[in-house]
Design an enzyme around this catalytic site. Structure first.
Site, PDB file in Angstrom:
ATOM      1  N   LYS A  13      42.339  32.454  34.965  1.00  0.00           N
ATOM      2  CA  LYS A  13      40.916  32.072  35.001  1.00  0.00           C
ATOM      3  C   LYS A  13      40.732  30.602  34.597  1.00  0.00           C
ATOM      4  O   LYS A  13      40.026  29.865  35.258  1.00  0.00           O
ATOM      5  CB  LYS A  13      40.079  32.937  34.038  1.00  0.00           C
ATOM      6  CG  LYS A  13      40.056  34.407  34.372  1.00  0.00           C
ATOM      7  CD  LYS A  13      39.070  35.156  33.483  1.00  0.00           C
ATOM      8  CE  LYS A  13      39.412  35.124  31.997  1.00  0.00           C
ATOM      9  NZ  LYS A  13      40.671  35.820  31.656  1.00  0.00           N
ATOM     10  N   ARG A  88      32.170  39.141  28.253  1.00  0.00           N
ATOM     11  CA  ARG A  88      33.410  39.876  28.021  1.00  0.00           C
ATOM     12  C   ARG A  88      33.102  41.352  27.759  1.00  0.00           C
ATOM     13  O   ARG A  88      34.007  42.163  27.645  1.00  0.00           O
ATOM     14  CB  ARG A  88      34.024  39.270  26.779  1.00  0.00           C
ATOM     15  CG  ARG A  88      35.503  39.260  26.585  1.00  0.00           C
ATOM     16  CD  ARG A  88      36.295  38.321  27.333  1.00  0.00           C
ATOM     17  NE  ARG A  88      37.576  38.032  26.723  1.00  0.00           N
ATOM     18  CZ  ARG A  88      38.071  36.824  26.619  1.00  0.00           C
ATOM     19  NH1 ARG A  88      37.398  35.789  27.031  1.00  0.00           N
ATOM     20  NH2 ARG A  88      39.265  36.650  26.123  1.00  0.00           N
ATOM     21  N   ARG A 123      53.316  30.237  28.876  1.00  0.00           N
ATOM     22  CA  ARG A 123      52.110  29.412  28.836  1.00  0.00           C
ATOM     23  C   ARG A 123      52.170  28.412  27.681  1.00  0.00           C
ATOM     24  O   ARG A 123      52.593  28.739  26.576  1.00  0.00           O
ATOM     25  CB  ARG A 123      50.886  30.307  28.671  1.00  0.00           C
ATOM     26  CG  ARG A 123      49.601  29.523  28.553  1.00  0.00           C
ATOM     27  CD  ARG A 123      48.429  30.245  29.095  1.00  0.00           C
ATOM     28  NE  ARG A 123      47.816  31.117  28.115  1.00  0.00           N
ATOM     29  CZ  ARG A 123      46.635  31.695  28.302  1.00  0.00           C
ATOM     30  NH1 ARG A 123      45.998  31.532  29.446  1.00  0.00           N
ATOM     31  NH2 ARG A 123      46.140  32.482  27.385  1.00  0.00           N
ATOM     32  N   ARG A 156      49.939  29.163  22.190  1.00  0.00           N
ATOM     33  CA  ARG A 156      48.775  29.716  21.486  1.00  0.00           C
ATOM     34  C   ARG A 156      49.223  30.906  20.649  1.00  0.00           C
ATOM     35  O   ARG A 156      49.960  31.757  21.124  1.00  0.00           O
ATOM     36  CB  ARG A 156      47.739  30.194  22.516  1.00  0.00           C
ATOM     37  CG  ARG A 156      46.566  29.284  22.656  1.00  0.00           C
ATOM     38  CD  ARG A 156      45.712  29.652  23.833  1.00  0.00           C
ATOM     39  NE  ARG A 156      45.110  30.977  23.738  1.00  0.00           N
ATOM     40  CZ  ARG A 156      44.266  31.463  24.625  1.00  0.00           C
ATOM     41  NH1 ARG A 156      43.930  30.744  25.690  1.00  0.00           N
ATOM     42  NH2 ARG A 156      43.751  32.658  24.487  1.00  0.00           N
ATOM     43  N   ARG A 167      45.362  42.278  23.561  1.00  0.00           N
ATOM     44  CA  ARG A 167      44.304  41.641  24.361  1.00  0.00           C
ATOM     45  C   ARG A 167      44.134  42.365  25.700  1.00  0.00           C
ATOM     46  O   ARG A 167      43.017  42.480  26.209  1.00  0.00           O
ATOM     47  CB  ARG A 167      44.642  40.158  24.594  1.00  0.00           C
ATOM     48  CG  ARG A 167      44.529  39.343  23.309  1.00  0.00           C
ATOM     49  CD  ARG A 167      45.157  37.979  23.457  1.00  0.00           C
ATOM     50  NE  ARG A 167      44.432  37.111  24.357  1.00  0.00           N
ATOM     51  CZ  ARG A 167      44.945  36.027  24.910  1.00  0.00           C
ATOM     52  NH1 ARG A 167      46.191  35.682  24.666  1.00  0.00           N
ATOM     53  NH2 ARG A 167      44.223  35.294  25.711  1.00  0.00           N
TER      54      ARG A 167
HETATM   55  P1  AMP Z   1      40.318  33.284  25.951  1.00  0.00           P
HETATM   56  O1  AMP Z   1      40.711  31.865  25.763  1.00  0.00           O
HETATM   57  O2  AMP Z   1      39.159  33.449  26.911  1.00  0.00           O
HETATM   58  O3  AMP Z   1      41.474  34.173  26.292  1.00  0.00           O
HETATM   59  O4  AMP Z   1      39.738  33.786  24.543  1.00  0.00           O
HETATM   60  C1  AMP Z   1      40.567  33.853  23.384  1.00  0.00           C
HETATM   61  C2  AMP Z   1      39.956  34.777  22.371  1.00  0.00           C
HETATM   62  O5  AMP Z   1      38.658  34.294  21.979  1.00  0.00           O
HETATM   63  C3  AMP Z   1      39.694  36.203  22.845  1.00  0.00           C
HETATM   64  O6  AMP Z   1      40.850  37.009  22.738  1.00  0.00           O
HETATM   65  C4  AMP Z   1      38.590  36.638  21.914  1.00  0.00           C
HETATM   66  O7  AMP Z   1      39.097  36.945  20.617  1.00  0.00           O
HETATM   67  C5  AMP Z   1      37.756  35.376  21.775  1.00  0.00           C
HETATM   68  N1  AMP Z   1      36.707  35.308  22.831  1.00  0.00           N
HETATM   69  C6  AMP Z   1      36.607  34.391  23.834  1.00  0.00           C
HETATM   70  N2  AMP Z   1      35.525  34.637  24.597  1.00  0.00           N
HETATM   71  C7  AMP Z   1      34.926  35.732  24.081  1.00  0.00           C
HETATM   72  C8  AMP Z   1      33.780  36.503  24.423  1.00  0.00           C
HETATM   73  N3  AMP Z   1      33.013  36.187  25.485  1.00  0.00           N
HETATM   74  N4  AMP Z   1      33.478  37.579  23.651  1.00  0.00           N
HETATM   75  C9  AMP Z   1      34.213  37.906  22.578  1.00  0.00           C
HETATM   76  N5  AMP Z   1      35.319  37.251  22.192  1.00  0.00           N
HETATM   77  C10 AMP Z   1      35.680  36.160  22.936  1.00  0.00           C
END
Ligand code: AMP
Length: 210
Positions: A13, A88, A123, A156, A167
């Site tokens: 994404k 989400r 990654r 990360r 996740r």
């Molecule tokens: P991402 O970079 O989108 O994979 O987000 C990393 C982490 O941030 C996720 O595993 C969640 O813990 C938190 N996070 C990011 N976006 C959201 C969201 N819209 N709702 C809840 N938690 C989020």
């Protein structure tokens, strides 16, 4: 173009959002990147989010909606935006509707869980600007250094295999139901992940007619 990107963590994404952002001249809003910046800066939101992110859990809907409404109010969103990683959960999608946030399409990048686990191990993310690379599929020009800002590339913390598993579980339970939510509104567009970044961009462009 107001676009939501759906898909499991590691589906690509962020990578596709950056490409589409550049092509369409509209910003990407990544709640994950905003939260990681808050953690780096040690803000109240960052402190609250850190443990949840490290455990592969979601941050609460109220915090997320605060971030989104603040970001979408900025001038650069007037011509459109790409939402990467938000909504989400169904409550987040409902809250966005209630706030009058309109979207043209919710694009879901489909990919098997096994491919994700394999992919996440390669990654690398820039500590400074959050740009992502992959040691095999999208390597930086110089090992460990960001092509865009020269920042240091790191793994990360939440890309560790056990956290990736958590996740993915969170994704299937909380986020995947959003596909039916947007399908019911006639907004869902699904594409299959392709072997290369360029091929995935091509199927997305054709699915969205851009
Ligand atoms: P991402 O970079 O989108 O994979 O987000 C990393 C982490 O941030 C996720 O595993 C969640 O813990 C938190 N996070 C990011 N976006 C959201 C969201 N819209 N709702 C809840 N938690 C989020």
């Amino acid at each position: 173009m107001r676009l939501i990107l759906l898909g499991a963590p590691g589906a690509g994404k962020g990578t596709q959002a950056e490409i589409l952002s550049r092509e369409l001249g509209i910003p990407t809003i990544s709640t994950g990147n905003i939260l990681r910046a808050a953690i780096r800066e040690g803000t109240a939101v960052g402190l609250k989010a850190k443990a949840l992110i490290d455990a592969g859990k979601l941050v609460d809907d109220e915090t997320i909606m605060g971030i989104v409404s603040e970001r979408l109010a900025k001038d650069d969103c007037a011509r459109g935006y790409i939402l990467d990683g938000v909504p989400r959960t169904i409550p987040q999608a409902e809250a966005m509707e209630a706030m009058g946030i309109e979207i043209d399409a919710a694009l879901s990048i489909e990919i098997a869980d096994e491919t994700i686990v394999e992919r996440m191990s390669g990654r690398r993310t820039c500590k400074n600007c959050s740009q992502t690379f992959h040691v095999v599929y999208n390597p930086p020009k110089q090992d460990g250094v960001c092509d865009f800002c020269g920042g240091e590339l790191t793994i990360r913390r939440d890309d560790a295999p056990e956290t990736v598993k958590a996740r993915l579980e969170t994704y299937h339970r909380e986020t995947e139901p959003l596909k039916a939510f947007y399908q019911a509104r006639g907004k869902l567009v699904c594409v299959d992940n392709q072997p290369s970044i360029e091929e995935t961009t091509a199927v997305i462009r054709s699915a969205l007619g851009i």
